[in-house]
Design a protein around this motif. Structure first.
Motif, mmCIF file in Angstrom:
data_model
loop_
_atom_site.group_PDB
_atom_site.id
_atom_site.type_symbol
_atom_site.label_atom_id
_atom_site.label_comp_id
_atom_site.label_asym_id
_atom_site.label_seq_id
_atom_site.Cartn_x
_atom_site.Cartn_y
_atom_site.Cartn_z
ATOM 1 N N LEU A 17 3.351 43.462 -13.612
ATOM 2 C CA LEU A 17 2.209 43.584 -14.511
ATOM 3 C C LEU A 17 2.114 42.330 -15.353
ATOM 4 C CD1 LEU A 17 2.571 47.238 -15.833
ATOM 5 C CD2 LEU A 17 0.931 46.395 -14.170
ATOM 6 N N TRP A 18 0.912 41.846 -15.505
ATOM 7 C CA TRP A 18 0.623 40.722 -16.382
ATOM 8 C C TRP A 18 -0.183 41.296 -17.540
ATOM 9 C CZ3 TRP A 18 -4.469 38.334 -16.782
ATOM 10 C CH2 TRP A 18 -4.476 37.202 -17.591
ATOM 11 N N VAL A 19 0.328 41.122 -18.762
ATOM 12 C CA VAL A 19 -0.308 41.672 -19.953
ATOM 13 C C VAL A 19 -0.686 40.522 -20.875
ATOM 14 C CG1 VAL A 19 -0.043 43.217 -21.929
ATOM 15 C CG2 VAL A 19 1.082 43.771 -19.763
ATOM 16 N N LEU A 20 -1.948 40.497 -21.280
ATOM 17 C CA LEU A 20 -2.466 39.449 -22.146
ATOM 18 C C LEU A 20 -3.114 40.102 -23.359
ATOM 19 C CD1 LEU A 20 -3.190 36.362 -22.399
ATOM 20 C CD2 LEU A 20 -5.330 36.937 -21.262
ATOM 21 N N GLN A 21 -2.723 39.659 -24.566
ATOM 22 C CA GLN A 21 -3.408 40.101 -25.783
ATOM 23 C C GLN A 21 -4.620 39.190 -25.955
ATOM 24 O OE1 GLN A 21 -1.424 41.281 -29.448
ATOM 25 N NE2 GLN A 21 0.568 41.012 -28.423
ATOM 26 N N THR A 22 -5.807 39.772 -26.032
ATOM 27 C CA THR A 22 -7.036 38.967 -26.023
ATOM 28 C C THR A 22 -7.769 38.948 -27.358
ATOM 29 O OG1 THR A 22 -8.324 40.845 -25.207
ATOM 30 C CG2 THR A 22 -7.385 39.348 -23.553
ATOM 31 N N GLN A 23 -7.269 39.647 -28.370
ATOM 32 C CA GLN A 23 -7.941 39.633 -29.670
ATOM 33 C C GLN A 23 -7.808 38.254 -30.307
ATOM 34 O OE1 GLN A 23 -5.138 41.372 -29.080
ATOM 35 N NE2 GLN A 23 -3.654 40.847 -30.648
ATOM 36 N N ASP A 24 -8.713 37.951 -31.254
ATOM 37 C CA ASP A 24 -8.633 36.694 -31.993
ATOM 38 C C ASP A 24 -7.352 36.687 -32.808
ATOM 39 O OD1 ASP A 24 -11.035 35.738 -31.029
ATOM 40 O OD2 ASP A 24 -12.196 36.634 -32.663
ATOM 41 N N VAL A 25 -6.635 35.583 -32.749
ATOM 42 C CA VAL A 25 -5.358 35.472 -33.446
ATOM 43 C C VAL A 25 -5.465 34.362 -34.489
ATOM 44 C CG1 VAL A 25 -2.903 34.971 -33.164
ATOM 45 C CG2 VAL A 25 -4.127 36.243 -31.395
ATOM 46 N N SER A 26 -4.989 34.664 -35.697
ATOM 47 C CA SER A 26 -4.965 33.673 -36.771
ATOM 48 C C SER A 26 -3.766 33.979 -37.658
ATOM 49 C CB SER A 26 -6.261 33.736 -37.592
ATOM 50 O OG SER A 26 -6.321 34.973 -38.277
ATOM 51 N N ALA A 27 -3.562 33.161 -38.691
ATOM 52 C CA ALA A 27 -2.464 33.406 -39.624
ATOM 53 C C ALA A 27 -2.655 34.747 -40.322
ATOM 54 C CB ALA A 27 -2.389 32.277 -40.645
ATOM 55 N N GLU A 28 -3.906 35.115 -40.594
ATOM 56 C CA GLU A 28 -4.182 36.387 -41.256
ATOM 57 C C GLU A 28 -4.104 37.573 -40.287
ATOM 58 O OE1 GLU A 28 -6.798 33.859 -41.456
ATOM 59 O OE2 GLU A 28 -5.602 33.003 -43.079
ATOM 60 N N ALA A 29 -4.363 37.320 -39.012
ATOM 61 C CA ALA A 29 -4.332 38.368 -37.981
ATOM 62 C C ALA A 29 -3.475 37.897 -36.812
ATOM 63 C CB ALA A 29 -5.746 38.687 -37.518
ATOM 64 N N PRO A 30 -2.152 37.984 -36.965
ATOM 65 C CA PRO A 30 -1.265 37.494 -35.910
ATOM 66 C C PRO A 30 -1.240 38.441 -34.699
ATOM 67 C CG PRO A 30 0.012 38.511 -37.654
ATOM 68 C CD PRO A 30 -1.422 38.532 -38.104
ATOM 69 N N LEU A 31 -0.517 38.018 -33.673
ATOM 70 C CA LEU A 31 -0.324 38.871 -32.500
ATOM 71 C C LEU A 31 0.364 40.159 -32.909
ATOM 72 C CD1 LEU A 31 0.943 36.255 -29.913
ATOM 73 C CD2 LEU A 31 -1.196 37.510 -29.799
ATOM 74 N N PHE A 32 0.041 41.221 -32.205
ATOM 75 C CA PHE A 32 0.688 42.499 -32.476
ATOM 76 C C PHE A 32 2.015 42.565 -31.743
ATOM 77 C CE2 PHE A 32 -3.712 43.554 -33.389
ATOM 78 C CZ PHE A 32 -3.582 44.285 -34.554
ATOM 79 N N GLU A 33 2.962 43.237 -32.349
ATOM 80 C CA GLU A 33 4.221 43.586 -31.692
ATOM 81 C C GLU A 33 4.240 45.091 -31.599
ATOM 82 O OE1 GLU A 33 7.862 41.791 -32.949
ATOM 83 O OE2 GLU A 33 6.837 39.946 -33.573
ATOM 84 N N VAL A 34 4.070 45.591 -30.379
ATOM 85 C CA VAL A 34 3.971 47.035 -30.174
ATOM 86 C C VAL A 34 4.681 47.437 -28.891
ATOM 87 C CG1 VAL A 34 1.761 47.306 -31.373
ATOM 88 C CG2 VAL A 34 1.774 46.832 -28.946
ATOM 89 N N PRO A 35 5.222 48.656 -28.872
ATOM 90 C CA PRO A 35 5.726 49.181 -27.600
ATOM 91 C C PRO A 35 4.533 49.662 -26.771
ATOM 92 C CG PRO A 35 6.101 50.766 -29.346
ATOM 93 C CD PRO A 35 5.477 49.552 -29.985
ATOM 94 N N LEU A 36 4.488 49.249 -25.531
ATOM 95 C CA LEU A 36 3.389 49.621 -24.643
ATOM 96 C C LEU A 36 3.980 50.312 -23.422
ATOM 97 C CD1 LEU A 36 0.319 49.405 -24.340
ATOM 98 C CD2 LEU A 36 0.648 47.228 -23.184
ATOM 99 N N SER A 37 3.459 51.497 -23.122
ATOM 100 C CA SER A 37 4.004 52.253 -21.998
ATOM 101 C C SER A 37 3.100 52.135 -20.776
ATOM 102 C CB SER A 37 4.224 53.715 -22.383
ATOM 103 O OG SER A 37 3.040 54.275 -22.854
ATOM 104 N N PHE A 38 3.732 52.272 -19.624
ATOM 105 C CA PHE A 38 3.062 52.214 -18.331
ATOM 106 C C PHE A 38 3.571 53.379 -17.496
ATOM 107 C CE2 PHE A 38 3.746 47.920 -19.892
ATOM 108 C CZ PHE A 38 2.464 47.413 -19.878
#
Length: 187
Positions: A17-38
Motif C-alpha cells: 500500500l502506498w499512502v499519501l497525506q494530501t492536505q495542505d501542510v504548514s507550520a500551523e497545520a503540520p502532517l497528522f500522526e495517526v494510526p490507520l487500519s487496513f
C-alpha cells in the motif's frame, strides 16, 4: 486527507500500500500522526493491520495468505477523513456485496457506478435489494441515477417497488436525472 493505492505481488504473496497525506501542510497545520487500519479480505480469510502514519508519503508491505479480494482503508470508520482509494473494479464490487459495514458498502456504490457498465448497474440493483441499511440502499439508487444508462434506468424502475419509503424516494430522485417522458408516469 489520504490517497491510497494498492498492489499485489503473487510471487511473494505480499500486498503493498502506498499512502499519501494530501492536505495542505504548514507550520500551523503540520502532517497528522495517526494510526490507520487496513482490512484485507480473501477467499476464506480476513486480516486487519494498523500502521502509524507520520510522514507525507509511506509505503507498507503485508504478507497475506492469498490474493486479496478486497482491501479497505479504516474499515471501522474511526477516523474523520477524506480519502481516495485506487483499486480495481473487482475489489469495489466485492466491497459493495460483502463488506461488514453499511458505510463501506455505501462508499463502494459510487465507485462501482463510475465504471458505467450494464454489469455494474445490475450489481448496484442487486446490492440495493439486499441492503439492510436504508441509507446505503438509497445511495446505491443515487449511484444508478448518476450512471444515466439504459441498464441503470431499468434497474431504477424495478427498485421503485422497494418496500422502504426512504429508498423509494431516492429512486424517484435518481429517475429525475433521466430526461425521458416516461419518467413522469413511473412515480
Amino acid at each position: 486527507q489520504f490517497r491510497v493505492q494498492q498492489d499485489w505481488d503473487p510471487k511473494s504473496g505480499k500486498a503493498s500500500l502506498w499512502v499519501l497525506q494530501t492536505q495542505d501542510v504548514s507550520a500551523e497545520a503540520p502532517l497528522f500522526e495517526v494510526p490507520l487500519s487496513f482490512r484485507f479480505s480473501g477467499k476464506g480469510w480476513e486480516k486487519d493491520f494498523t500502521q502509524q502514519i507520520k510522514a507525507k508519503e509511506q509505503r507498507f508491505t503485508f504478507k497475506l495468505p492469498g490474493a486479496p479480494l478486497n482491501v479497505e482503508l479504516d474499515p471501522e470508520h474511526r477516523l474523520l477523513k477524506k480519502s481516495s482509494f485506487t483499486k480495481p473494479l473487482d475489489m469495489w464490487l466485492w466491497q459493495l456485496k460483502n463488506s461488514k459495514s453499511g458505510l463501506s458498502r455505501l462508499l463502494a456504490a459510487a465507485h462501482v457506478a463510475r465504471w458505467g457498465s450494464d454489469a455494474c448497474a445490475a450489481a448496484l440493483e442487486a446490492a440495493a435489494r439486499k441492503e439492510p441499511f436504508w441509507a446505503a440502499a438509497s445511495e446505491m439508487a443515487r449511484a444508478l441515477g448518476g450512471m444515466r444508462t439504459e441498464a441503470a434506468f431499468a434497474s431504477l424502475k424495478r427498485l421503485l417497488r422497494d418496500r422502504r419509503p426512504k429508498v423509494r424516494r431516492a429512486v424517484v430522485e435518481a429517475l429525475a436525472h433521466f430526461d425521458r417522458p416516461e419518467t413522469t408516469g413511473l412515480v
